[in-house]
Design a protein around this motif. Structure first.
Motif, PDB file in Angstrom:
ATOM      1  N   VAL A 178       3.937 -14.080  -2.157  1.00 33.12           N
ATOM      2  CA  VAL A 178       3.881 -15.122  -2.979  1.00 33.12           C
ATOM      3  C   VAL A 178       1.672 -14.554  -3.234  1.00 33.12           C
ATOM      4  O   VAL A 178       1.994 -15.172  -2.655  1.00 33.12           O
ATOM      5  N   THR A 179       1.935 -14.111  -4.064  1.00 35.91           N
ATOM      6  CA  THR A 179       0.375 -13.773  -4.326  1.00 35.91           C
ATOM      7  C   THR A 179      -0.253 -14.157  -5.529  1.00 35.91           C
ATOM      8  O   THR A 179       0.066 -14.881  -5.638  1.00 35.91           O
ATOM      9  N   ASP A 180      -1.514 -14.108  -4.665  1.00 37.43           N
ATOM     10  CA  ASP A 180      -2.416 -14.994  -5.816  1.00 37.43           C
ATOM     11  C   ASP A 180      -2.484 -14.282  -7.569  1.00 37.43           C
ATOM     12  O   ASP A 180      -2.671 -15.818  -8.515  1.00 37.43           O
ATOM     13  N   ALA A 181      -1.609 -13.090  -7.745  1.00 35.21           N
ATOM     14  CA  ALA A 181      -1.042 -13.251  -9.199  1.00 35.21           C
ATOM     15  C   ALA A 181      -0.604 -13.352  -9.807  1.00 35.21           C
ATOM     16  O   ALA A 181      -0.395 -13.364 -10.478  1.00 35.21           O
ATOM     17  N   ASP A 182       0.278 -13.759  -9.105  1.00 34.87           N
ATOM     18  CA  ASP A 182       1.978 -14.849  -9.354  1.00 34.87           C
ATOM     19  C   ASP A 182       2.499 -15.615  -8.637  1.00 34.87           C
ATOM     20  O   ASP A 182       3.392 -15.195  -8.027  1.00 34.87           O
ATOM     21  N   ALA A 183       1.627 -16.518  -8.328  1.00 35.75           N
ATOM     22  CA  ALA A 183       2.302 -17.360  -7.578  1.00 35.75           C
ATOM     23  C   ALA A 183       3.667 -18.245  -7.697  1.00 35.75           C
ATOM     24  O   ALA A 183       4.222 -18.975  -6.950  1.00 35.75           O
ATOM     25  N   ASP A 184       3.394 -18.045  -8.866  1.00 35.84           N
ATOM     26  CA  ASP A 184       5.256 -18.861  -9.737  1.00 35.84           C
ATOM     27  C   ASP A 184       6.531 -17.983  -8.777  1.00 35.84           C
ATOM     28  O   ASP A 184       7.842 -17.998  -9.124  1.00 35.84           O
ATOM     29  N   THR A 185       6.266 -16.812  -8.820  1.00 35.65           N
ATOM     30  CA  THR A 185       7.419 -15.831  -7.882  1.00 35.65           C
ATOM     31  C   THR A 185       7.292 -15.092  -6.251  1.00 35.65           C
ATOM     32  O   THR A 185       6.132 -14.993  -5.800  1.00 35.65           O
ATOM     33  N   ILE A 186       7.960 -14.924  -5.668  1.00 30.98           N
ATOM     34  CA  ILE A 186       8.276 -14.589  -4.568  1.00 30.98           C
ATOM     35  C   ILE A 186       9.030 -13.487  -4.848  1.00 30.98           C
ATOM     36  O   ILE A 186       9.850 -12.731  -4.911  1.00 30.98           O
ATOM     37  N   GLN A 187       7.717 -12.069  -4.302  1.00 30.44           N
ATOM     38  CA  GLN A 187       8.832 -10.751  -4.433  1.00 30.44           C
ATOM     39  C   GLN A 187       8.393 -10.220  -2.564  1.00 30.44           C
ATOM     40  O   GLN A 187       8.122 -10.726  -2.149  1.00 30.44           O
ATOM     41  N   ARG A 188       8.781  -8.526  -3.283  1.00 29.59           N
ATOM     42  CA  ARG A 188       8.155  -7.929  -2.038  1.00 29.59           C
ATOM     43  C   ARG A 188       7.663  -7.283  -1.613  1.00 29.59           C
ATOM     44  O   ARG A 188       7.046  -6.086  -2.871  1.00 29.59           O
ATOM     45  N   MET A 189       7.001  -6.545  -0.848  1.00 27.42           N
ATOM     46  CA  MET A 189       5.730  -5.918  -0.096  1.00 27.42           C
ATOM     47  C   MET A 189       6.360  -5.275   1.159  1.00 27.42           C
ATOM     48  O   MET A 189       6.551  -6.354   2.151  1.00 27.42           O
ATOM     49  N   LYS A 190       6.308  -4.080   1.908  1.00 25.63           N
ATOM     50  CA  LYS A 190       5.785  -3.586   2.735  1.00 25.63           C
ATOM     51  C   LYS A 190       4.795  -4.082   3.229  1.00 25.63           C
ATOM     52  O   LYS A 190       3.431  -4.057   3.525  1.00 25.63           O
ATOM     53  N   TRP A 191       5.031  -4.381   4.494  1.00 28.28           N
ATOM     54  CA  TRP A 191       4.308  -4.915   6.169  1.00 28.28           C
ATOM     55  C   TRP A 191       3.674  -3.915   5.980  1.00 28.28           C
ATOM     56  O   TRP A 191       4.210  -2.867   7.171  1.00 28.28           O
ATOM     57  N   GLY A 192       2.754  -4.372   6.100  1.00 34.36           N
ATOM     58  CA  GLY A 192       1.312  -2.277   6.946  1.00 34.36           C
ATOM     59  C   GLY A 192       0.602  -2.347   5.354  1.00 34.36           C
ATOM     60  O   GLY A 192       1.010  -1.237   5.124  1.00 34.36           O
ATOM     61  N   LEU A 193      -1.012  -2.640   5.328  1.00 33.14           N
ATOM     62  CA  LEU A 193      -1.210  -2.457   4.605  1.00 33.14           C
ATOM     63  C   LEU A 193      -1.944  -0.926   4.540  1.00 33.14           C
ATOM     64  O   LEU A 193      -2.377  -0.122   4.996  1.00 33.14           O
ATOM     65  N   VAL A 194      -1.939  -0.536   3.491  1.00 34.63           N
ATOM     66  CA  VAL A 194      -2.395   0.346   3.343  1.00 34.63           C
ATOM     67  C   VAL A 194      -3.487   0.336   2.421  1.00 34.63           C
ATOM     68  O   VAL A 194      -3.857  -0.230   1.037  1.00 34.63           O
ATOM     69  N   PRO A 195      -4.820   0.779   2.403  1.00 36.67           N
ATOM     70  CA  PRO A 195      -5.749   0.386   1.655  1.00 36.67           C
ATOM     71  C   PRO A 195      -5.674   1.114   0.575  1.00 36.67           C
ATOM     72  O   PRO A 195      -5.303   2.183  -0.037  1.00 36.67           O
ATOM     73  N   SER A 196      -6.342   0.930  -1.355  1.00 31.43           N
ATOM     74  CA  SER A 196      -5.912   1.499  -2.233  1.00 31.43           C
ATOM     75  C   SER A 196      -6.939   2.672  -2.044  1.00 31.43           C
ATOM     76  O   SER A 196      -6.586   3.850  -2.417  1.00 31.43           O
ATOM     77  N   TRP A 197      -8.189   2.986  -1.214  1.00 27.80           N
ATOM     78  CA  TRP A 197      -8.936   4.201  -1.121  1.00 27.80           C
ATOM     79  C   TRP A 197      -8.173   5.252  -0.128  1.00 27.80           C
ATOM     80  O   TRP A 197      -8.695   6.409  -0.442  1.00 27.80           O
ATOM     81  N   ALA A 198      -6.941   4.976   0.719  1.00 29.70           N
ATOM     82  CA  ALA A 198      -6.599   5.839   1.504  1.00 29.70           C
ATOM     83  C   ALA A 198      -6.372   6.879   0.895  1.00 29.70           C
ATOM     84  O   ALA A 198      -5.175   7.454   0.179  1.00 29.70           O
ATOM     85  N   ASP A 199      -6.652   8.051   1.159  1.00 32.77           N
ATOM     86  CA  ASP A 199      -5.828   9.652   0.804  1.00 32.77           C
ATOM     87  C   ASP A 199      -4.990   9.741   0.900  1.00 32.77           C
ATOM     88  O   ASP A 199      -3.612   9.694   0.241  1.00 32.77           O
ATOM     89  N   ASP A 200      -4.029   9.426   2.757  1.00 27.87           N
ATOM     90  CA  ASP A 200      -2.722   9.561   2.463  1.00 27.87           C
ATOM     91  C   ASP A 200      -2.211   7.974   3.115  1.00 27.87           C
ATOM     92  O   ASP A 200      -2.691   7.621   3.946  1.00 27.87           O
ATOM     93  N   ARG A 201      -0.580   7.680   2.421  1.00 27.18           N
ATOM     94  CA  ARG A 201      -0.587   6.619   2.731  1.00 27.18           C
ATOM     95  C   ARG A 201       0.358   6.670   3.939  1.00 27.18           C
ATOM     96  O   ARG A 201      -0.218   5.178   4.862  1.00 27.18           O
ATOM     97  N   SER A 202       0.311   7.534   4.613  1.00 26.22           N
ATOM     98  CA  SER A 202       0.507   7.617   6.038  1.00 26.22           C
ATOM     99  C   SER A 202      -0.639   7.257   7.186  1.00 26.22           C
ATOM    100  O   SER A 202       0.308   7.022   8.749  1.00 26.22           O
ATOM    101  N   ASP A 203      -1.890   7.862   6.944  1.00 27.30           N
ATOM    102  CA  ASP A 203      -2.825   7.574   7.763  1.00 27.30           C
ATOM    103  C   ASP A 203      -3.249   5.555   7.972  1.00 27.30           C
ATOM    104  O   ASP A 203      -4.104   5.863   8.712  1.00 27.30           O
ATOM    105  N   HIS A 204      -2.419   5.306   7.148  1.00 26.45           N
ATOM    106  CA  HIS A 204      -2.849   3.780   6.989  1.00 26.45           C
ATOM    107  C   HIS A 204      -1.748   2.560   7.039  1.00 26.45           C
ATOM    108  O   HIS A 204      -0.667   3.139   7.692  1.00 26.45           O
ATOM    109  N   GLY A 205      -1.444   1.777   7.168  1.00 29.46           N
ATOM    110  CA  GLY A 205      -0.475   0.382   7.987  1.00 29.46           C
ATOM    111  C   GLY A 205      -0.870  -0.506   8.952  1.00 29.46           C
ATOM    112  O   GLY A 205      -0.541  -0.790   9.862  1.00 29.46           O
ATOM    113  N   TYR A 206      -2.110  -1.397   8.616  1.00 29.96           N
ATOM    114  CA  TYR A 206      -2.535  -2.722   9.148  1.00 29.96           C
ATOM    115  C   TYR A 206      -0.878  -3.801   9.014  1.00 29.96           C
ATOM    116  O   TYR A 206      -0.949  -4.097   7.962  1.00 29.96           O
TER     117      TYR A 206
END
Length: 250
Positions: free
Chosen positions: A41-69
């Motif tokens: 449940v995000t701060d952008a839409d607290a009325d909705t339960i949505q899906r996200m992938k577990w393993g944060l990839v920063p928006s500034w990462a050049d390659d999504r496979s380089d991160h996954g916190y």
């Protein structure tokens, strides 16, 4: 740390608990694992339960496979480049309703759960334990999320979109991480970190408060918890059924 958790309550129970509605068909998870798409449940839409992938990839990462916190230490959220933008986000309920769910690229979220797992090393190897509230009551772990978009590719002929042979590297993805803190008395014998578990009356503050307000929420959970050993079947994310949460003798 928090590397596995469960969420198996009926969907209508989860919706009632978080006063939000699933935007996908929810199926119970007894062994939720990193890289999987899981409810938030995000701060952008607290009325909705949505899906996200577990393993944060920063928006500034050049390659999504380089991160996954999968975890973020509460003590350094404001200092770490990977988490600062999401942590410092502040969105009032009015801002949320006006902006809609697709506007922010980073922010705070609630991660619904009804238990999590920790492993204890012993003579026979690592023994998994499940940690839960009494009666497997639902709770929210503090989380951060980011949207990652692939860098635009420039050629002499202009910009082109995604190719079909890049392993999905040109897909926009939304990812999250679970915030951790010092363990409480229940978890201390299992691991030196635990997920930040928010009291129900703290959840709105986590989503909408400023950093001064939310910093006070990042302490160990002080409510009653129970811990018990479970089968090593939980070691494999491929195992995801009710037997995972059953107590065993050790």
């Amino acid at each position: 740390m928090c590397g596995r958790y469960s969420l198996f309550a009926p969907p209508e129970t989860i919706e009632a608990r978080f006063d939000a509605t699933f935007d996908f068909t929810f199926e119970p998870r007894y062994n939720a694992a990193p890289s999987q798409s899981l409810p938030v449940v995000t701060d952008a839409d607290a009325d909705t339960i949505q899906r996200m992938k577990w393993g944060l990839v920063p928006s500034w990462a050049d390659d999504r496979s380089d991160h996954g916190y999968i975890n973020a230490r509460a003590e350094t959220l404001a200092e770490k480049r990977s988490f600062a933008a999401a942590y410092e986000s502040r969105r009032s309920s009015t801002e949320q309703s006006e902006a809609g769910p697709d506007t922010p690229t980073a922010g705070r979220c609630l991660v619904p759960a009804d238990g999590f797992y920790e492993w204890v090393s012993g003579d026979g190897g690592k023994q998994p334990y499940r940690v839960a509230l009494p009666d497997d009551a639902l709770f929210a772990m503090a989380g951060l999320y980011e949207r990652w978009e692939p860098p635009q590719r420039q050629t002499g002929l202009g910009e082109f979109g995604a190719s079909d042979d890049d392993g999905g590297q040109d897909e926009v993805i939304e990812t999250f991480t679970i915030v951790t803190t010092e363990p409480n008395a229940s978890v201390r014998g299992l691991h030196h970190r635990m997920a930040v578990i928010l009291d129900p009356d703290e959840e709105e503050t986590w989503l909408t408060g400023d950093t001064e307000a939310v910093s006070d929420l990042l302490d160990p959970y002080d409510g009653e918890m129970r811990t018990y050993p479970v089968s090593t079947a939980v070691n494999s994310p491929a195992n995801d059924d009710p037997s995972i949460i059953e107590e065993i003798e050790v």
